[in-house]
Design a protein around this motif. Structure first.
Motif, PDB file in Angstrom:
ATOM      1  N   GLY A 333     -41.237  33.697   5.749  1.00  0.00           N
ATOM      2  CA  GLY A 333     -41.071  32.290   6.092  1.00  0.00           C
ATOM      3  C   GLY A 333     -40.031  32.075   7.188  1.00  0.00           C
ATOM      4  O   GLY A 333     -39.188  32.938   7.463  1.00  0.00           O
ATOM      5  N   HIS A 334     -40.095  30.910   7.802  1.00  0.00           N
ATOM      6  CA  HIS A 334     -39.219  30.623   8.940  1.00  0.00           C
ATOM      7  C   HIS A 334     -37.759  30.471   8.525  1.00  0.00           C
ATOM      8  O   HIS A 334     -36.855  30.757   9.320  1.00  0.00           O
ATOM      9  CB  HIS A 334     -39.685  29.347   9.646  1.00  0.00           C
ATOM     10  CG  HIS A 334     -40.984  29.525  10.369  1.00  0.00           C
ATOM     11  ND1 HIS A 334     -41.074  30.155  11.582  1.00  0.00           N
ATOM     12  CD2 HIS A 334     -42.263  29.179  10.040  1.00  0.00           C
ATOM     13  CE1 HIS A 334     -42.332  30.184  11.984  1.00  0.00           C
ATOM     14  NE2 HIS A 334     -43.085  29.595  11.060  1.00  0.00           N
ATOM     15  N   ASP A 335     -37.513  30.027   7.322  1.00  0.00           N
ATOM     16  CA  ASP A 335     -36.130  29.849   6.886  1.00  0.00           C
ATOM     17  C   ASP A 335     -35.413  31.187   6.844  1.00  0.00           C
ATOM     18  O   ASP A 335     -34.297  31.333   7.367  1.00  0.00           O
ATOM     19  CB  ASP A 335     -36.099  29.181   5.508  1.00  0.00           C
ATOM     20  CG  ASP A 335     -34.684  28.906   5.046  1.00  0.00           C
ATOM     21  OD1 ASP A 335     -33.925  28.263   5.804  1.00  0.00           O
ATOM     22  OD2 ASP A 335     -34.319  29.326   3.934  1.00  0.00           O
ATOM     23  N   ILE A 336     -36.030  32.184   6.248  1.00  0.00           N
ATOM     24  CA  ILE A 336     -35.449  33.528   6.219  1.00  0.00           C
ATOM     25  C   ILE A 336     -35.394  34.098   7.629  1.00  0.00           C
ATOM     26  O   ILE A 336     -34.419  34.766   8.018  1.00  0.00           O
ATOM     27  CB  ILE A 336     -36.260  34.455   5.288  1.00  0.00           C
ATOM     28  CG1 ILE A 336     -36.193  33.934   3.842  1.00  0.00           C
ATOM     29  CG2 ILE A 336     -35.741  35.885   5.359  1.00  0.00           C
ATOM     30  CD1 ILE A 336     -34.792  33.875   3.278  1.00  0.00           C
ATOM     31  N   GLY A 337     -36.428  33.843   8.398  1.00  0.00           N
ATOM     32  CA  GLY A 337     -36.436  34.321   9.780  1.00  0.00           C
ATOM     33  C   GLY A 337     -35.271  33.765  10.579  1.00  0.00           C
ATOM     34  O   GLY A 337     -34.631  34.483  11.359  1.00  0.00           O
ATOM     35  N   ASP A 338     -34.972  32.474  10.384  1.00  0.00           N
ATOM     36  CA  ASP A 338     -33.842  31.863  11.093  1.00  0.00           C
ATOM     37  C   ASP A 338     -32.524  32.501  10.668  1.00  0.00           C
ATOM     38  O   ASP A 338     -31.650  32.784  11.506  1.00  0.00           O
ATOM     39  CB  ASP A 338     -33.806  30.358  10.828  1.00  0.00           C
ATOM     40  CG  ASP A 338     -34.940  29.611  11.517  1.00  0.00           C
ATOM     41  OD1 ASP A 338     -35.569  30.200  12.420  1.00  0.00           O
ATOM     42  OD2 ASP A 338     -35.191  28.446  11.154  1.00  0.00           O
ATOM     43  N   LYS A 339     -32.366  32.730   9.359  1.00  0.00           N
ATOM     44  CA  LYS A 339     -31.132  33.355   8.869  1.00  0.00           C
ATOM     45  C   LYS A 339     -30.994  34.773   9.414  1.00  0.00           C
ATOM     46  O   LYS A 339     -29.879  35.237   9.730  1.00  0.00           O
ATOM     47  CB  LYS A 339     -31.127  33.371   7.343  1.00  0.00           C
ATOM     48  CG  LYS A 339     -30.973  31.986   6.725  1.00  0.00           C
ATOM     49  CD  LYS A 339     -30.997  32.057   5.200  1.00  0.00           C
ATOM     50  CE  LYS A 339     -30.842  30.660   4.598  1.00  0.00           C
ATOM     51  NZ  LYS A 339     -30.894  30.679   3.111  1.00  0.00           N
ATOM     52  N   PHE A 340     -32.119  35.465   9.540  1.00  0.00           N
ATOM     53  CA  PHE A 340     -32.089  36.822  10.102  1.00  0.00           C
ATOM     54  C   PHE A 340     -31.620  36.785  11.558  1.00  0.00           C
ATOM     55  O   PHE A 340     -30.816  37.626  11.986  1.00  0.00           O
ATOM     56  CB  PHE A 340     -33.478  37.455   9.989  1.00  0.00           C
ATOM     57  CG  PHE A 340     -33.565  38.821  10.603  1.00  0.00           C
ATOM     58  CD1 PHE A 340     -32.994  39.920   9.975  1.00  0.00           C
ATOM     59  CD2 PHE A 340     -34.214  39.010  11.813  1.00  0.00           C
ATOM     60  CE1 PHE A 340     -33.062  41.183  10.547  1.00  0.00           C
ATOM     61  CE2 PHE A 340     -34.293  40.269  12.393  1.00  0.00           C
ATOM     62  CZ  PHE A 340     -33.714  41.348  11.758  1.00  0.00           C
ATOM     63  N   LEU A 341     -32.116  35.798  12.332  1.00  0.00           N
ATOM     64  CA  LEU A 341     -31.695  35.680  13.732  1.00  0.00           C
ATOM     65  C   LEU A 341     -30.200  35.399  13.837  1.00  0.00           C
ATOM     66  O   LEU A 341     -29.511  35.936  14.714  1.00  0.00           O
ATOM     67  CB  LEU A 341     -32.487  34.567  14.427  1.00  0.00           C
ATOM     68  CG  LEU A 341     -33.916  34.897  14.849  1.00  0.00           C
ATOM     69  CD1 LEU A 341     -34.573  33.674  15.480  1.00  0.00           C
ATOM     70  CD2 LEU A 341     -33.928  36.059  15.842  1.00  0.00           C
ATOM     71  N   ILE A 342     -29.683  34.532  12.958  1.00  0.00           N
ATOM     72  CA  ILE A 342     -28.247  34.234  12.962  1.00  0.00           C
ATOM     73  C   ILE A 342     -27.453  35.510  12.669  1.00  0.00           C
ATOM     74  O   ILE A 342     -26.434  35.801  13.319  1.00  0.00           O
ATOM     75  CB  ILE A 342     -27.931  33.139  11.927  1.00  0.00           C
ATOM     76  CG1 ILE A 342     -28.598  31.811  12.328  1.00  0.00           C
ATOM     77  CG2 ILE A 342     -26.431  32.946  11.789  1.00  0.00           C
ATOM     78  CD1 ILE A 342     -28.497  30.731  11.262  1.00  0.00           C
ATOM     79  N   HIS A 343     -27.931  36.282  11.690  1.00  0.00           N
ATOM     80  CA  HIS A 343     -27.268  37.534  11.317  1.00  0.00           C
ATOM     81  C   HIS A 343     -27.271  38.523  12.481  1.00  0.00           C
ATOM     82  O   HIS A 343     -26.238  39.143  12.802  1.00  0.00           O
ATOM     83  CB  HIS A 343     -27.976  38.134  10.096  1.00  0.00           C
ATOM     84  CG  HIS A 343     -27.439  39.461   9.684  1.00  0.00           C
ATOM     85  ND1 HIS A 343     -26.290  39.600   8.930  1.00  0.00           N
ATOM     86  CD2 HIS A 343     -27.891  40.735   9.934  1.00  0.00           C
ATOM     87  CE1 HIS A 343     -26.053  40.884   8.731  1.00  0.00           C
ATOM     88  NE2 HIS A 343     -27.017  41.593   9.325  1.00  0.00           N
ATOM     89  N   ILE A 344     -28.418  38.694  13.123  1.00  0.00           N
ATOM     90  CA  ILE A 344     -28.539  39.629  14.250  1.00  0.00           C
ATOM     91  C   ILE A 344     -27.682  39.163  15.425  1.00  0.00           C
ATOM     92  O   ILE A 344     -27.031  39.982  16.101  1.00  0.00           O
ATOM     93  CB  ILE A 344     -30.010  39.770  14.678  1.00  0.00           C
ATOM     94  CG1 ILE A 344     -30.810  40.501  13.594  1.00  0.00           C
ATOM     95  CG2 ILE A 344     -30.125  40.499  16.004  1.00  0.00           C
ATOM     96  CD1 ILE A 344     -30.371  41.926  13.368  1.00  0.00           C
TER      97      ILE A 344
END
Length: 707
Positions: A333-344
């Protein structure tokens, strides 16, 4: 610019001068009237006296001494022009010519030219009196008394008793010269007084004006202080005069309003500055990661390139793409995807130097700007750090993710410090890193330039192709389980005079990048509207013509309206149309796609989900798909007969689609074994080289006639 005080002073002086001039003119007029009356009375008295004195000498011979002696008494009068002693017969017994008569102009009442040329002198009879023995009839005929003729006073008196006249005495007095000289004397005497009065009036006016204008000057100084000090909390004294009182009150009220408005504006400005700061942040920084966004990065890169060019220094650019991010986004999902981008983003930021700028271009793409690059090795070291920071297991929000990064490296000096070329070179190098296996960095090289140049050339030639109508359509037939033709897929083809045949797989992505794909889609739709009637006539009213749409088409309101307009005007047979979009495009634009499909289906069109099974989509989304047909991707069809797993997946897709009331179409059917498997498992529509290769319209029509 004239001041109000100077204008009033000027008006005052002008008024005084005009009034003084009028008074002087009136006084001169009155003076002259009185003077004429006075002179006339005096001349009358002189004439009376001389006439009495001539009684004793009237009988003397003409020009006698005693007559002359009496006449010479006129010499004390400067303006006595001429005098005549006439007998009762009208003959001149004696005459007198005074200075006014000698110097004045010749008039009917004055002496002749000979008299004025020197034959007579002041008060002396001429040597030959006979030459002056006449008097102008206008004088001789005058009645007794006082007369004013041509600016002269003429008095005619009887010598002797009126009942027993002995002769006449005529005296001509030059009133014009007398008036002129008297006027000069009067003006000479009056002018200094008038000038003094004007100056005095001006001084009094200036003093009065200063007193009157003092409140106004005070108000002006106060207003100047407000402008200089920006202090609106001031007031002026309200003087008890109607005009200044009103002006002072108005000023004080205005200052009160300005103060209130200024305080309100200060609050608004503070709020606006805060909002502006927030807007600048939104405009220049990515809302998700907080990193500089594309707009900010391009401005910064433009400035840094200009500095590097001027200083002859090197600038490096790293183009970073997160490998496999799409699968994370689609699976979790996009919510997890967004959090992953913030982490990276945080992980990459931590390993970069302060003089390096990391920014997000969009999606999972980042760039790093490295100014004042000392060597290529320094840029490689930075790229290695980025790859190592991303290429590991990341744990957050109870999830474990294995990721990697592909990095493209490019130098500003190798592309002439041109912004677009530098970004393109780094981008091309990044894609080469992906092609080489991902999780690595790759330098841009000249070997990649040909591919880049071809892309640029394709982009340029695309515009010319649209203008020159260089595209054409090929059609591939679709058959049912009985191998009857039930439809066609319209496939776009492009033959260019320079490039030759260009594959859609090559030019469509470029068209999407240059935002020309919707124009191409409009061309396809318009062309289908022209050619569809021939297909329907040849193969029947039941056939369905499929048109492929790009993901970008879903966001083009202009294209949507164009399609609807074409169907509303019956140029497109909506009941014979089917629009195809890939599963990946649908999932990436889910909400937009549904809105687009809803608008299209209202007109009776069919919708197909293409390349199903390759997009890693959640099967739960299938219940939300507003579609009619699932198209099984050719990668599964190709493995039928050689891969039990592919056969199982294909069979599952068919059964699932049938349970959801979807029609199933298998593309890429090339063998009888594949066709037999698909038919046995209930596939509704088959498409592939086994039945038809894509061909131009005329070939398709010819084949239908040959059957």
């Amino acid at each position: 610019m004239k001041s109000l005080r100077s204008q009033i002073s000027f008006n005052t002086v002008t008024s005084i001068a005009v009034i003084s001039t009028l008074i002087i003119g009136l006084s001169i007029y009155v003076y002259e009237k009185l003077y004429v009356e006075f002179v006339s009375a005096e001349v009358n008295a002189i004439g009376e006296n001389i006439a009495v004195d001539l009684i004793d000498f009237i009988d003397d011979p003409a020009g006698s001494f005693y007559q002359t002696e009496v006449l010479l008494r006129l010499g004390e009068y400067d303006y006595a022009e001429t005098a005549y002693i006439l007998n009762n017969d009208g003959n001149v017994l004696n005459m007198y010519i005074g200075p006014a008569g000698i110097n004045g102009e010749k008039t009917p009442l004055g002496p002749s030219k000979e008299e004025r040329d020197g034959k007579v002198s002041n008060g002396v009879l001429p040597e030959n009196l006979s030459s002056f023995s006449h008097v102008d009839k206008s004088i001789a005929s005058l009645a007794l008394g006082l007369h004013q003729i041509q600016n002269k006073v003429v008095v005619v008196k009887t010598i002797g008793e009126s009942t027993f006249p002995l002769g006449k005495f005529i005296l001509v007095f030059n009133l014009q010269d007398a008036l002129r000289d008297s006027r000069k004397r009067y003006i000479t005497l009056v002018t200094p007084s008038v000038a003094f009065l004007i100056i005095l009036a001006l001084l009094i006016s200036v003093r009065a004006q200063r007193k009157v204008f003092q409140p106004l000057n005070t108000l002006i100084k106060t207003m100047d202080s407000v402008v200089d000090d920006k202090n609106y909390d001031v007031k002026v004294e309200e003087i008890d005069r109607e005009e200044t009182l009103s002006l002072s009150r108005a000023f004080n009220n205005m200052m009160s309003n300005i103060k209130a408005q200024s305080e309100a504006n200060a609050e608004k400005n503070a709020l606006l500055q805060k909002q502006q700061s927030q807007m600048e942040k939104l405009a220049n920084f990515d809302a998700l990661t907080g990193l500089p966004n594309r707009q900010f990065l391009m401005h910064l890169l433009t400035r840094e390139l200009a500095k590097s060019r001027m200083n002859h220094s090197e600038l490096g650019l790293l183009f970073v793409d997160i490998d496999g991010f799409k699968s994370i986004n689609d699976s979790f999902g996009h919510d997890i995807g967004d959090k992953f981008l913030i982490h990276i983003s945080a992980a990459m930021t931590n390993i970069l130097s302060k003089d390096h700028t990391l920014g997000r271009l969009g999606g999972d793409e980042f760039i790093v700007i490295v100014p004042n690059l000392p060597s290529k090795q320094a840029l490689e070291d930075t790229a290695n750090k980025l790859v190592d920071a991303v290429n590991r297991t990341h744990i957050f929000s109870s999830f474990r993710f294995d990721s990697s990064a592909s990095v493209g490296l490019a130098l500003a000096s190798e592309c002439g410090y041109e912004l677009s070329n530098l970004v393109t070179n780094a981008d091309v190098a990044m894609y080469k890193a992906k092609d080489d296996g991902k999780a690595r960095y790759t330098w841009f090289s000249e070997a990649m330039l040909a591919n880049t140049q071809r892309k640029v050339l394709i982009s340029t030639r695309l515009s010319q192709a649209l203008e020159g109508d260089a595209f054409y359509l090929s059609y591939q037939a679709k058959v049912d389980s009985d191998e009857n033709v039930i439809g066609f897929e319209a496939l776009l083809r492009w033959h260019d005079d320079v490039l030759g045949e260009v594959s859609p797989a090559e030019f469509i992505p470029i068209a999407e990048q240059t935002e020309k794909v919707s124009l191409i889609s409009m061309w396809v739709i318009k062309r289908v509207g022209i050619e569809a009637p021939q297909l329907i006539e040849s193969f029947g009213q039941h056939i369905v013509i499929s048109i492929n749409l790009s993901p970008m088409d879903l966001n083009s309101n202009k294209l949507t309206q164009f399609i609807i307009s074409e169907m509303d005007t019956d140029r497109l047979p909506s009941k014979n149309l089917e629009f195809e979009i890939t599963e990946t495009a649908y999932m990436n634009n889910f909400n937009v796609a549904n809105s687009f499909f809803t608008a299209i289906k209202k007109h009776g069109c069919r919708l197909a989900l293409d390349d199903f099974g390759t997009g890693y989509s959640s099967l739960g989304y299938l219940t939300k798909f507003d579609i009619d047909t699932l198209k099984i991707d050719r990668s599964f069809v190709n493995d039928i007969g050689s891969s039990k797993q592919s056969e199982l997946i294909t069979k599952t897709i068919i059964e699932m689609a049938k349970s959801l009331n979807f029609s199933v179409c298998a593309e890429g059917v090339e063998t009888h074994e594949q066709a037999r498997f698909l038919k046995q498992n209930g596939c509704h529509v088959l498409q592939g080289f086994l039945y038809s290769r894509p061909a131009p319209l005329k070939n398709i029509i010819a084949s239908s006639l040959a059957r």
